[in-house]
Design a protein around this motif. Structure first.
Motif, PDB file in Angstrom:
ATOM      1  N   GLY A   1       5.630   6.593 -11.226  1.00 35.90           N
ATOM      2  CA  GLY A   1       4.562   6.608 -10.238  1.00 35.90           C
ATOM      3  C   GLY A   1       3.788   5.308 -10.155  1.00 35.90           C
ATOM      4  O   GLY A   1       2.878   5.191  -9.330  1.00 35.90           O
ATOM      5  N   VAL A   2       4.129   4.332 -10.996  1.00 40.49           N
ATOM      6  CA  VAL A   2       3.470   3.018 -10.966  1.00 40.49           C
ATOM      7  C   VAL A   2       4.540   1.949 -10.773  1.00 40.49           C
ATOM      8  O   VAL A   2       5.540   1.917 -11.491  1.00 40.49           O
ATOM      9  N   LYS A   3       4.327   1.077  -9.802  1.00 41.20           N
ATOM     10  CA  LYS A   3       5.291   0.011  -9.528  1.00 41.20           C
ATOM     11  C   LYS A   3       5.384  -0.964 -10.700  1.00 41.20           C
ATOM     12  O   LYS A   3       4.469  -1.073 -11.511  1.00 41.20           O
TER      13      LYS A   3
ATOM     14  N   LYS B   1      -3.000  11.231  -8.963  1.00 40.73           N
ATOM     15  CA  LYS B   1      -3.824  11.534  -7.789  1.00 40.73           C
ATOM     16  C   LYS B   1      -5.284  11.173  -8.017  1.00 40.73           C
ATOM     17  O   LYS B   1      -5.963  10.688  -7.106  1.00 40.73           O
ATOM     18  N   LYS B   2      -5.768  11.407  -9.222  1.00 41.37           N
ATOM     19  CA  LYS B   2      -7.153  11.054  -9.523  1.00 41.37           C
ATOM     20  C   LYS B   2      -7.369   9.539  -9.474  1.00 41.37           C
ATOM     21  O   LYS B   2      -8.426   9.067  -9.026  1.00 41.37           O
TER      22      LYS B   2
ATOM     23  N   GLY C   1       1.444   2.640  -5.112  1.00 43.13           N
ATOM     24  CA  GLY C   1       2.241   2.907  -3.915  1.00 43.13           C
ATOM     25  C   GLY C   1       1.462   3.584  -2.818  1.00 43.13           C
ATOM     26  O   GLY C   1       2.043   4.259  -1.963  1.00 43.13           O
ATOM     27  N   ASN C   2       0.124   3.396  -2.811  1.00 45.30           N
ATOM     28  CA  ASN C   2      -0.712   4.132  -1.870  1.00 45.30           C
ATOM     29  C   ASN C   2      -1.532   3.228  -0.960  1.00 45.30           C
ATOM     30  O   ASN C   2      -2.401   3.703  -0.246  1.00 45.30           O
ATOM     31  N   LEU C   3      -1.255   1.945  -0.960  1.00 39.52           N
ATOM     32  CA  LEU C   3      -2.089   1.009  -0.200  1.00 39.52           C
ATOM     33  C   LEU C   3      -2.048   1.295   1.296  1.00 39.52           C
ATOM     34  O   LEU C   3      -3.079   1.314   1.963  1.00 39.52           O
TER      35      LEU C   3
END
Length: 383
Positions: free
Chosen positions: A356-358, A40-41, A79-81
């Motif tokens: 959590g990372v592609k 999140k950070k 995954g937040n774009l």
């Protein structure tokens, strides 16, 4: 990737007197912090940097396209774009990138494509115009930069653009003008700075645009071969020191061109790369581990087929230790974050399979998802 609940204490414990009757009561000299990936950070950090960079970056405004690439690709890997920027904002970013495209000039003396490609920002040259075309005459100092062209094209892929405004012929013509007699490339026409970084950018641009006919590939491969050292790693140029960054650039270039077999004794190259790991990775012998080399060396090892030989736990724990309380990664533990090391830290954790990372494409340095978008939606138009 499995989560790591124990960090490795690299410093020797202080000798202590032991009571054989109460060994269970003895506490360690120091309790290592539990490593944790601060997803999140990191999302917040790159979201902030995409919209506003600290004033210290102002002196590097000529490379703003690359700062944008670090942020966009990081948010994509996380995954937040789509949550970070709306479709209208994506369109605005795409238009801004196209406004940095340097087109041919009708009145250029000699080759009309020598300045073509993408510049890093509108710090000089023509004003904002995302739909511009050829100009009547060249604007002084308004020249494309090879590294900016590479990151601009990748950013367009990440943003889901169709390349409809990419002046493919002009960019490829610009590549031809940047190649030197020894096969290397300079970043800007008229520059005398040439090394593996720009050779890699030229190979990556040719790969993305699916055309290898505008420069002498064989000569460029010979330049990479001539830069392989007695240690079997690759240096910035012939007769220079083995270096992790240039080793990545050389290996990734050969991989993209389908010429990896041109390298001598790849097993020895792999050995050199593996020997760069202490906890994380360092780029040269007798140097400290540095966040970015966990990607440069890690991706090199993956290209050479040795990713399973990395001490994954130590590498991840080192990367966790360079995370900062405001998100992002520093160069070393305890350092301040910057966009380059923050992005490379994420890219390195992607190689390690961090939850959590592609997954990342190691030779292009974009997510596999972005690569598949390019392969499905852009490549067919260039085939």
């Amino acid at each position: 990737m499995s989560s790591y609940s124990d960090s490795e204490d690299s410093s020797p414990a202080t000798p202590r007197k032991m009571n054989s009757d109460s060994l269970d009561e003895i506490e360690p000299a120091s309790k290592p912090a539990t490593p944790k990936f601060e997803l999140k950070k990191h999302v917040s950090y790159f979201d902030r940097c995409l919209f506003l960079l600290p004033h210290q970056y102002s002196s590097a405004d000529c490379t703003r396209v690359t700062f944008g690439y670090f942020c966009l690709s990081a948010l994509d890997l996380l995954g937040n774009l789509d949550e970070a920027i709306t479709s209208d904002m994506k369109k605005s970013y795409i238009d801004w990138i196209y406004a940095q495209q340097v087109h041919p000039s009708k009145n250029t003396e000699g080759d009309e494509y020598i300045y073509c490609g993408f510049r890093g920002s509108p710090y000089c040259g023509e004003g904002y115009n995302p739909c511009k075309g050829p100009t009547e005459k060249p604007i002084p100092y308004d020249r494309a930069n090879l590294a900016m062209t590479y990151t601009a094209l990748l950013s367009l892929i990440i943003l889901g653009d169709d390349f409809s405004r990419v002046n493919r012929k002009a960019i490829l013509g610009g590549l031809k003008a940047l190649q030197q007699p020894d096969g290397s490339f300079v970043p800007v026409y008229g520059s005398n700075e040439s090394d593996q970084r720009f050779t890699f950018c030229a190979f990556a641009v040719s790969y993305v645009l699916n055309n290898w006919t505008f420069f002498d590939v064989d000569l460029a491969v010979k330049y990479i071969q001539s830069s392989q050292t007695y240690e079997y790693a690759i240096s910035q140029g012939p007769n220079q020191e083995s270096h992790g960054g240039s080793t990545y650039c050389g290996l990734a270039s050969l991989e993209l061109a389908g010429r990896l077999d041109a390298l001598s004794d790849k097993e020895e190259t792999l050995k050199w790369c593996l020997n760069r790991q202490a906890s994380g990775f360092h780029g040269r012998c007798n140097k400290l581990d540095d966040t970015c080399y966990s990607f440069w060396i890690g991706a090199s090892i993956q290209i050479l087929g040795g990713i399973d030989m990395i001490n994954e736990k130590n590498n991840c724990n080192f990367l966790y230790s360079t995370q900062t309380k405001m998100g992002g990664f520093g160069k070393y533990p305890g350092g301040m974050p910057d966009t380059l090391h923050s992005y490379m830290g994420l890219a390195a954790l992607s190689l390690m399979g961090q939850e959590g990372v592609k997954k990342i494409h190691p030779s292009l340095n974009i997510s596999v998802d972005a690569y598949e978008f390019w392969k499905t939606n852009i490549l067919p138009s260039y085939s």
